[in-house]
Design a protein around this motif. Structure first.
Motif, PDB file in Angstrom:
ATOM      1  N   THR A  54       0.808  -1.223   0.000  1.00 42.48           N
ATOM      2  CA  THR A  54       0.000   0.000   0.000  1.00 42.48           C
ATOM      3  C   THR A  54       0.841   1.273   0.000  1.00 42.48           C
ATOM      4  O   THR A  54       0.289   2.365   0.002  1.00 42.48           O
ATOM      5  CB  THR A  54      -0.931   0.025   1.225  1.00 42.48           C
ATOM      6  OG1 THR A  54      -0.151  -0.136   2.418  1.00 42.48           O
ATOM      7  CG2 THR A  54      -1.972  -1.083   1.136  1.00 42.48           C
ATOM      8  N   THR A  55       2.165   1.141   0.007  1.00 43.83           N
ATOM      9  CA  THR A  55       3.055   2.301  -0.067  1.00 43.83           C
ATOM     10  C   THR A  55       4.193   1.974  -1.029  1.00 43.83           C
ATOM     11  O   THR A  55       4.493   0.802  -1.273  1.00 43.83           O
ATOM     12  CB  THR A  55       3.660   2.647   1.307  1.00 43.83           C
ATOM     13  OG1 THR A  55       4.564   1.594   1.701  1.00 43.83           O
ATOM     14  CG2 THR A  55       2.575   2.821   2.362  1.00 43.83           C
ATOM     15  N   PRO A  56       4.857   2.995  -1.571  1.00 41.19           N
ATOM     16  CA  PRO A  56       6.003   2.725  -2.446  1.00 41.19           C
ATOM     17  C   PRO A  56       7.101   1.918  -1.761  1.00 41.19           C
ATOM     18  O   PRO A  56       7.730   1.060  -2.392  1.00 41.19           O
ATOM     19  CB  PRO A  56       6.487   4.132  -2.825  1.00 41.19           C
ATOM     20  CG  PRO A  56       5.266   4.989  -2.724  1.00 41.19           C
ATOM     21  CD  PRO A  56       4.493   4.427  -1.559  1.00 41.19           C
ATOM     22  N   LEU A  57       7.340   2.161  -0.460  1.00 37.04           N
ATOM     23  CA  LEU A  57       8.370   1.412   0.251  1.00 37.04           C
ATOM     24  C   LEU A  57       7.998  -0.061   0.356  1.00 37.04           C
ATOM     25  O   LEU A  57       8.832  -0.945   0.112  1.00 37.04           O
ATOM     26  CB  LEU A  57       8.580   1.999   1.646  1.00 37.04           C
ATOM     27  CG  LEU A  57       9.589   1.262   2.540  1.00 37.04           C
ATOM     28  CD1 LEU A  57      10.961   1.201   1.880  1.00 37.04           C
ATOM     29  CD2 LEU A  57       9.672   1.924   3.912  1.00 37.04           C
ATOM     30  N   MET A  58       6.742  -0.349   0.717  1.00 40.10           N
ATOM     31  CA  MET A  58       6.302  -1.740   0.774  1.00 40.10           C
ATOM     32  C   MET A  58       6.421  -2.400  -0.591  1.00 40.10           C
ATOM     33  O   MET A  58       6.884  -3.539  -0.708  1.00 40.10           O
ATOM     34  CB  MET A  58       4.860  -1.825   1.275  1.00 40.10           C
ATOM     35  CG  MET A  58       4.684  -1.499   2.742  1.00 40.10           C
ATOM     36  SD  MET A  58       2.938  -1.502   3.242  1.00 40.10           S
ATOM     37  CE  MET A  58       2.544  -3.242   3.081  1.00 40.10           C
ATOM     38  N   ALA A  59       6.020  -1.689  -1.638  1.00 42.66           N
ATOM     39  CA  ALA A  59       6.092  -2.251  -2.988  1.00 42.66           C
ATOM     40  C   ALA A  59       7.531  -2.585  -3.360  1.00 42.66           C
ATOM     41  O   ALA A  59       7.808  -3.630  -3.967  1.00 42.66           O
ATOM     42  CB  ALA A  59       5.490  -1.273  -3.992  1.00 42.66           C
ATOM     43  N   GLN A  60       8.464  -1.716  -2.983  1.00 43.00           N
ATOM     44  CA  GLN A  60       9.873  -1.966  -3.279  1.00 43.00           C
ATOM     45  C   GLN A  60      10.378  -3.204  -2.551  1.00 43.00           C
ATOM     46  O   GLN A  60      11.032  -4.077  -3.146  1.00 43.00           O
ATOM     47  CB  GLN A  60      10.712  -0.755  -2.876  1.00 43.00           C
ATOM     48  CG  GLN A  60      12.216  -0.959  -3.058  1.00 43.00           C
ATOM     49  CD  GLN A  60      13.034   0.188  -2.484  1.00 43.00           C
ATOM     50  OE1 GLN A  60      12.513   1.271  -2.233  1.00 43.00           O
ATOM     51  NE2 GLN A  60      14.321  -0.059  -2.262  1.00 43.00           N
ATOM     52  N   LEU A  61      10.073  -3.306  -1.249  1.00 44.54           N
ATOM     53  CA  LEU A  61      10.542  -4.451  -0.464  1.00 44.54           C
ATOM     54  C   LEU A  61       9.901  -5.749  -0.943  1.00 44.54           C
ATOM     55  O   LEU A  61      10.570  -6.785  -1.037  1.00 44.54           O
ATOM     56  CB  LEU A  61      10.239  -4.224   1.015  1.00 44.54           C
ATOM     57  CG  LEU A  61      11.020  -3.089   1.681  1.00 44.54           C
ATOM     58  CD1 LEU A  61      10.475  -2.811   3.074  1.00 44.54           C
ATOM     59  CD2 LEU A  61      12.507  -3.409   1.752  1.00 44.54           C
ATOM     60  N   PHE A  62       8.605  -5.700  -1.250  1.00 43.80           N
ATOM     61  CA  PHE A  62       7.925  -6.902  -1.723  1.00 43.80           C
ATOM     62  C   PHE A  62       8.512  -7.350  -3.060  1.00 43.80           C
ATOM     63  O   PHE A  62       8.698  -8.549  -3.301  1.00 43.80           O
ATOM     64  CB  PHE A  62       6.430  -6.648  -1.864  1.00 43.80           C
ATOM     65  CG  PHE A  62       5.692  -6.521  -0.549  1.00 43.80           C
ATOM     66  CD1 PHE A  62       6.373  -6.458   0.661  1.00 43.80           C
ATOM     67  CD2 PHE A  62       4.306  -6.450  -0.519  1.00 43.80           C
ATOM     68  CE1 PHE A  62       5.697  -6.339   1.867  1.00 43.80           C
ATOM     69  CE2 PHE A  62       3.619  -6.340   0.679  1.00 43.80           C
ATOM     70  CZ  PHE A  62       4.315  -6.279   1.872  1.00 43.80           C
ATOM     71  N   ALA A  63       8.820  -6.391  -3.937  1.00 42.11           N
ATOM     72  CA  ALA A  63       9.411  -6.739  -5.233  1.00 42.11           C
ATOM     73  C   ALA A  63      10.796  -7.355  -5.048  1.00 42.11           C
ATOM     74  O   ALA A  63      11.164  -8.313  -5.740  1.00 42.11           O
ATOM     75  CB  ALA A  63       9.489  -5.500  -6.121  1.00 42.11           C
ATOM     76  N   SER A 325       3.773  -9.037   7.554  1.00 41.38           N
ATOM     77  CA  SER A 325       3.977  -9.894   6.374  1.00 41.38           C
ATOM     78  C   SER A 325       5.442 -10.327   6.334  1.00 41.38           C
ATOM     79  O   SER A 325       6.216  -9.877   5.482  1.00 41.38           O
ATOM     80  CB  SER A 325       3.605  -9.148   5.087  1.00 41.38           C
ATOM     81  OG  SER A 325       2.246  -8.815   5.065  1.00 41.38           O
ATOM     82  N   PRO A 326       5.845 -11.205   7.270  1.00 46.14           N
ATOM     83  CA  PRO A 326       7.273 -11.529   7.385  1.00 46.14           C
ATOM     84  C   PRO A 326       7.858 -12.182   6.144  1.00 46.14           C
ATOM     85  O   PRO A 326       9.036 -11.980   5.841  1.00 46.14           O
ATOM     86  CB  PRO A 326       7.330 -12.476   8.589  1.00 46.14           C
ATOM     87  CG  PRO A 326       5.948 -13.030   8.710  1.00 46.14           C
ATOM     88  CD  PRO A 326       5.035 -11.928   8.266  1.00 46.14           C
ATOM     89  N   THR A 327       7.070 -12.959   5.420  1.00 42.99           N
ATOM     90  CA  THR A 327       7.616 -13.628   4.238  1.00 42.99           C
ATOM     91  C   THR A 327       8.136 -12.629   3.214  1.00 42.99           C
ATOM     92  O   THR A 327       9.056 -12.941   2.451  1.00 42.99           O
ATOM     93  CB  THR A 327       6.536 -14.497   3.571  1.00 42.99           C
ATOM     94  OG1 THR A 327       5.362 -13.694   3.362  1.00 42.99           O
ATOM     95  CG2 THR A 327       6.195 -15.703   4.421  1.00 42.99           C
TER      96      THR A 327
END
Length: 360
Positions: A54-63, A325-327
């Protein structure tokens, strides 16, 4: 010789961090009260909700995590079972589809709603009262195998795993059931057990009791089937709800895992919680609802912001805990943590959003 780092908690967060510290050159000791992978890691769904940032930082880490997973098992020398799997979130009579869609709108890739026939094409076991389902791409990893892989890879690099319980208060030298341990620094990765060690310093961590049911069956799910209401996320953001039931049924190596009830405060009665899970599952997966199974219970740490705590508590004690979301958060943040404590300026800057002091 005293280790440079003691990592407390041998679940996913602690095992990943211990491996990253050891391979970065810091002599590392990993402690856990259980010899085998247990607790929230062993009871997790193992999902990789890479679509939900839901944020650019989360999107970066998830990617970054999703780029790591296809080769992570080979790197660790472990079969971690990484695979793509669809996610279905069934809707029932009375559900407000527009409100549910608005709840997903801020996510990187909002799920799309399907008619019942299309949903059953993806997951044939779906019957019951569903009026459709929100669907999206999803992925899965065997968290027990992944965590054990991290542990063993860390040991092969010269690190140590030791089975011991840490005694509060959290100070150096560290007092444990295996004796006193002197080290350069401590990383607390104990999740739901963190409160006991931190005492009054546990804010802003909060804790919820989670209950699920492991079922051995040859009735195989083709998809993750979860609630579209995201009730546990609302609990974590508000801290006000006393109980939520997030209906879930996910495939495991031996069958399915049904869950989950999350409670703030006391853990509550297991029998009543399992009955609530069965009733929720019966609405959409009636053939699974009454199968016998093993009750799973653990305590989970979270933060109201949904962002983990990755920061120094003081000069020798660091927090690496509170992962919703530790994974997806853990692999890239463990890497940043290890580099930051060794003085890498860019890694420090990459952790300031999680409470890490800026580089001076």
């Amino acid at each position: 010789m005293s280790p440079d780092w003691v990592v407390i908690g041998g679940g996913l967060t602690g095992a990943a961090l211990a491996w990253e510290l050891q391979r970065a050159g810091a002599q590392t000791l990993l402690l856990d009260r259980e010899p085998k992978v247990a607790g929230a890691t062993a009871q997790s769904y193992g999902g990789l909700p890479h679509w939900s940032a839901t944020t650019p930082l989360m999107a970066q880490l998830f990617a970054e995590s999703m780029a790591l997973y296809p080769t992570l098992g080979e790197t660790l020398g472990a079969d971690i079972g990484f695979a793509a799997i669809p996610l279905l979130m069934p809707t029932l009579p009375g559900d407000d589809l527009e409100a549910l869609a608005r709840g997903f709108a801020a996510m990187a890739r909002p799920p799309q709603w399907l008619e019942p026939a299309a949903a059953r094409t993806i997951e044939p076991l779906l019957t019951g009262n569903l009026t459709g389902a929100f669907a999206t791409e999803h992925a899965w990893v065997d968290l027990t195998a992944l965590t054990q892989g991290y542990r063993e890879a860390m040991v092969r690099l010269g690190g140590e795993f030791r089975c011991a319980t840490v005694k509060p208060p959290l100070t150096l030298p560290l007092q444990t059931t295996a004796g006193e341990i002197t080290a350069g620094a401590i990383a607390l990765c104990a999740g739901g057990d963190s409160g006991e060690l931190l005492g009054r310093r546990s804010e802003p961590l909060r804790f919820t009791h989670s209950t699920a049911l492991d079922v051995k069956t040859d009735r195989r799910l083709q998809a993750f089937v979860l609630s579209p209401h995201l009730a546990r996320l609302r609990l974590e953001q508000s801290g006000e709800m006393t109980k939520v039931v997030d209906m879930g049924a996910v495939p495991t190596a031996q069958g399915v895992r049904l869950g989950q009830v999350s409670r703030l405060g006391d853990a509550g009665e297991a029998a009543a919680q399992i009955q609530a899970i069965r009733e929720a599952v019966r609405d959409v997966l009636p053939t699974l609802a009454d199968l016998p199974g093993t009750v799973l219970r653990c305590t989970v740490a979270f933060t109201p912001t949904g962002m983990p705590l990755v920061q120094p508590l003081h000069s020798q004690i660091y927090l690496f805990t509170g992962f919703t979301s530790p994974t997806l958060f853990v692999p890239p943040l463990a890497q940043r943590f290890a580099q930051a404590v060794l003085g890498d300026r860019l890694s420090v800057e990459g952790l300031t959003a999680f409470g890490w002091p800026p580089h001076r």
